[in-house]
Write a protein that holds these residues in place. Structure first.
Motif, PDB file in Angstrom:
ATOM      1  N   TYR A   1       0.839  -1.203   0.000  1.00  0.00           N
ATOM      2  CA  TYR A   1       0.000   0.000   0.000  1.00  0.00           C
ATOM      3  C   TYR A   1       0.876   1.255   0.000  1.00  0.00           C
TER       4      TYR A   1
ATOM      5  N   VAL B   1      -4.259  -0.945  -5.750  1.00  0.00           N
ATOM      6  CA  VAL B   1      -4.368  -1.573  -4.436  1.00  0.00           C
ATOM      7  C   VAL B   1      -5.422  -2.680  -4.451  1.00  0.00           C
TER       8      VAL B   1
ATOM      9  N   HIS C   1      -6.347  -5.420   0.949  1.00  0.00           N
ATOM     10  CA  HIS C   1      -7.295  -5.276   2.049  1.00  0.00           C
ATOM     11  C   HIS C   1      -8.020  -6.564   2.425  1.00  0.00           C
TER      12      HIS C   1
ATOM     13  N   THR D   1      -2.425   8.948   2.020  1.00  0.00           N
ATOM     14  CA  THR D   1      -3.794   8.855   1.530  1.00  0.00           C
ATOM     15  C   THR D   1      -4.482  10.213   1.646  1.00  0.00           C
TER      16      THR D   1
END
Length: 213
Positions: A77, A101, A107, A134
């Motif tokens: 990430y 991602v 995730h 982010t």
């Protein structure tokens, strides 16, 4: 042309074999624990085709192995986020980052393994850095005028988890479906739609699930 570093798995002799064994172990662990986070570590050794003693020499406990899996995902990430913030177009940077991602399936580990081990201090540091990057991606996307006004940084984590929850028996079909629903979710992130219902996730609201039960 500058020389590139030789991959660890390409090393000769025992070091190279150990590195290759580690890749096999991590691949096996990911498969086993995504299907059943409570599975014993012996299932990982069996799937990897290594002795349990060889596995324990590298990972002294199941928790250590789970920690390594999740930290590897977090590092992926971070790498994608670092690359994205360098891109000139803020909206393309954000949407491209989310697509990469999702494709990396980072995730799925978050969804399945949160609360099954105690994160390390290094993981906490990397998680904070991931949050900063982010936030920067969201701010740059907002500057383009293409991001809806009520979207927040924490919404991205929920979008990624929604995509990670999609899983069928065929990996290729899983990837197709994830891309399809990411596209729909990105439409929802775009400016111009009606206001979203309810308050957004609060910073740190989801962190409690990382505490072992």
């Amino acid at each position: 042309m500058p020389e590139t570093a030789e991959p660890e798995t390409a090393l000769p002799g025992r070091r190279g074999q150990a590195a290759r064994n580690n890749v096999v172990i991590l691949d096996a662990a990911r498969h086993v624990f995504l299907n059943d986070p409570k599975a014993p570590i012996a299932q990982v050794a069996e799937r990897a085709g290594v002795g349990i003693s060889a596995l324990y020499r590298r990972y002294p406990s199941k928790e250590a192995l789970l920690c390594r899996l999740c930290h590897d995902g977090l590092r992926t990430y971070l790498e994608e986020a670092e690359a994205a913030v360098a891109e000139p177009d803020g909206w393309a940077a954000l949407t491209g980052f989310l697509a990469r991602v999702v494709d990396a399936d980072v995730h799925s580990l978050t969804v399945h393994l949160a609360g099954t081990f105690t994160p390390t201090a290094e993981m906490g540091q990397d998680a904070r850095r991931a949050g900063e990057l982010t936030k920067k991606l969201v701010e740059r996307a907002r500057e383009t005028g293409r991001l809806r006004h009520d979207a927040v940084t924490e919404d991205l984590g929920m979008i990624l988890e929604c995509c990670a929850a999609i899983r069928v028996d065929d990996p290729e079909r899983t990837a197709q479906l994830r891309r399809r629903y990411l596209a729909l979710l990105l439409e929802g992130l775009s400016a111009g739609g009606p206001d979203l219902p309810g308050p957004p996730p609060r910073p740190g609201e989801m962190n409690g699930r990382w505490r072992p039960a």
